[in-house]
Scaffold this active site. Structure first.
Site, PDB file in Angstrom:
ATOM      1  N   ARG A  28      48.173 -32.997 -10.373  1.00  0.00           N
ATOM      2  CA  ARG A  28      48.637 -32.440  -9.097  1.00  0.00           C
ATOM      3  C   ARG A  28      48.134 -31.006  -8.932  1.00  0.00           C
ATOM      4  O   ARG A  28      48.131 -30.221  -9.882  1.00  0.00           O
ATOM      5  CB  ARG A  28      50.164 -32.449  -9.031  1.00  0.00           C
ATOM      6  CG  ARG A  28      50.725 -33.843  -9.012  1.00  0.00           C
ATOM      7  CD  ARG A  28      52.196 -33.866  -8.642  1.00  0.00           C
ATOM      8  NE  ARG A  28      52.752 -35.172  -8.934  1.00  0.00           N
ATOM      9  CZ  ARG A  28      52.590 -36.251  -8.169  1.00  0.00           C
ATOM     10  NH1 ARG A  28      51.893 -36.170  -7.060  1.00  0.00           N
ATOM     11  NH2 ARG A  28      53.129 -37.403  -8.517  1.00  0.00           N
ATOM     12  N   HIS A  99      35.223 -31.054  -8.820  1.00  0.00           N
ATOM     13  CA  HIS A  99      36.531 -31.655  -8.619  1.00  0.00           C
ATOM     14  C   HIS A  99      36.633 -32.269  -7.231  1.00  0.00           C
ATOM     15  O   HIS A  99      35.989 -31.826  -6.292  1.00  0.00           O
ATOM     16  CB  HIS A  99      37.676 -30.670  -8.858  1.00  0.00           C
ATOM     17  CG  HIS A  99      37.636 -29.421  -8.034  1.00  0.00           C
ATOM     18  ND1 HIS A  99      36.752 -28.391  -8.253  1.00  0.00           N
ATOM     19  CD2 HIS A  99      38.401 -29.037  -6.984  1.00  0.00           C
ATOM     20  CE1 HIS A  99      36.976 -27.420  -7.387  1.00  0.00           C
ATOM     21  NE2 HIS A  99      37.969 -27.795  -6.593  1.00  0.00           N
TER      22      HIS A  99
END
Length: 113
Positions: A28, A99
């Site tokens: 997260r 990412h």
């Protein structure tokens, strides 16, 4: 190396990890921009999308598969979600480690196409 994502991979920095295998880790985002905001990164340090080679194709494919899997887990797959990869400073990349952002749980603003 002073890469925060490499430190997360190494277990030196805590993260709320949702998925991990030999190629990819997902956790997260600590500054979420949506109710569901998960980062999917390669275990291998790759600075940006611009540094991905043909040899990395299975890794990028795994990142996409993991994004789809997490979208199901987080109950956003049916209504829809956004997957984004920022590349370089002007592309909005803040951490120099490849990412992918998975965002969902609300209506995304600004249509991209």
């Amino acid at each position: 190396m002073d890469c925060i994502f490499c430190k997360i991979v190494a277990g030196e920095v805590p993260a709320d990890i949702l998925y991990r295998d030999e190629l990819v880790i997902a956790f997260r985002d600590i500054n979420p921009e949506a109710p569901v905001h998960v980062l999917i990164i390669p275990v291998k340090h790759i600075p940006s999308l611009a540094d991905v080679t043909e040899a990395d194709a299975p890794l990028v494919s795994r990142m996409i598969s993991v994004a789809n899997r997490i979208a199901e887990q987080e109950d956003v797959a049916e209504k829809g979600y956004r997957v984004a990869i920022n590349c370089g400073e002007q592309g909005g990349q803040l951490v120099p480690h490849l990412h992918m952002h998975l965002l969902g749980g609300r209506q995304m603003s600004g249509k991209l196409g």
